[in-house]
Design an enzyme around this catalytic site. Structure first.
Site, short mmCIF file in Angstrom:
data_model
loop_
_atom_site.label_atom_id
_atom_site.label_comp_id
_atom_site.label_asym_id
_atom_site.label_seq_id
_atom_site.Cartn_x
_atom_site.Cartn_y
_atom_site.Cartn_z
N HIS A 1 50.01 25.04 39.11
CA HIS A 1 50.57 25.26 40.44
C HIS A 1 51.63 26.35 40.35
CE1 HIS A 1 48.95 21.73 42.66
NE2 HIS A 1 48.95 21.16 41.47
N ILE B 1 45.25 24.66 49.49
CA ILE B 1 44.84 24.31 50.86
C ILE B 1 45.90 23.48 51.59
CG2 ILE B 1 43.64 22.12 50.43
CD1 ILE B 1 41.23 23.34 51.93
N HIS C 1 44.73 23.01 36.04
CA HIS C 1 45.21 24.06 36.93
C HIS C 1 46.72 24.13 36.91
CE1 HIS C 1 44.75 20.31 39.20
NE2 HIS C 1 45.81 20.69 39.90
P1 AMP Z 1 46.73 18.21 41.61
O1 AMP Z 1 47.51 17.10 42.27
O2 AMP Z 1 47.56 18.91 40.58
O3 AMP Z 1 45.39 17.76 41.09
O4 AMP Z 1 46.53 19.27 42.74
C1 AMP Z 1 45.32 19.65 43.29
C2 AMP Z 1 45.67 20.66 44.35
O5 AMP Z 1 44.47 21.29 44.76
C3 AMP Z 1 46.36 20.08 45.58
O6 AMP Z 1 47.61 20.72 45.76
C4 AMP Z 1 45.37 20.38 46.71
O7 AMP Z 1 46.01 20.72 47.92
C5 AMP Z 1 44.59 21.55 46.14
N1 AMP Z 1 43.23 21.70 46.65
C6 AMP Z 1 42.28 20.73 46.76
N2 AMP Z 1 41.14 21.24 47.26
C7 AMP Z 1 41.38 22.55 47.49
C8 AMP Z 1 40.59 23.63 48.01
N3 AMP Z 1 39.32 23.45 48.41
N4 AMP Z 1 41.16 24.86 48.11
C9 AMP Z 1 42.43 25.04 47.72
N5 AMP Z 1 43.22 24.08 47.20
C10 AMP Z 1 42.71 22.85 47.10
#
Ligand code: AMP
Length: 112
Positions: A103, A31, A101
């Site tokens: 990236h 997002i 997750h």
């Molecule tokens: P992390 O810092 O590795 O926990 O990354 C979490 C990622 O999830 C971030 O890059 C956010 O932009 C992404 N994120 C959070 N909520 C959503 C959502 N609803 N849809 C898509 N990506 C998301």
């Protein structure tokens, strides 16, 4: 166990731009993209749930490989030649969502 935003995406309780799906893996557009193509790959099955790389056990050690193979297959299918794969591991590693997750970032912008 606390349900995260990624649990809700898997359960289709909140929308996401899904770009790839198998019985085991889901990938959707981040997002808040940090690259022209920025996706998030997660495991779908409850048995594969782990909050973070920092919490991996023998039972969940296969999950990072599952996500990496899915990302590789996705890139091949879409003709993306170069990309960066990262796991944010724990608070000090910048992790914000407690659902393991991967990236996927690429400077190559593709139509998804
Ligand atoms: P992390 O810092 O590795 O926990 O990354 C979490 C990622 O999830 C971030 O890059 C956010 O932009 C992404 N994120 C959070 N909520 C959503 C959502 N609803 N849809 C898509 N990506 C998301």
């Amino acid at each position: 166990m606390e349900r995260t935003i990624f649990h809700k995406i898997v359960d289709r309780q909140i929308p996401a731009s899904v770009v790839y799906e198998t019985p085991d893996v889901l990938a959707f557009k981040d997002i808040n993209p940090k690259a022209p193509t920025h996706l998030v790959f997660i495991a779908k099955k409850e048995k594969d749930f782990v909050a973070s790389i920092t919490d991996l056990t023998e039972d969940t050690a296969h999950v990072p490989g599952l996500l990496i193979c899915a990302a590789q297959k996705f890139a091949k299918e879409k003709g993306i030649g170069g990309y960066k794969l990262t796991f944010h591991c724990g608070k000090g590693g910048g992790q914000e969502v407690w659902y393991l997750h991967l990236h996927f970032l690429s400077q190559e912008a593709v139509q998804l």
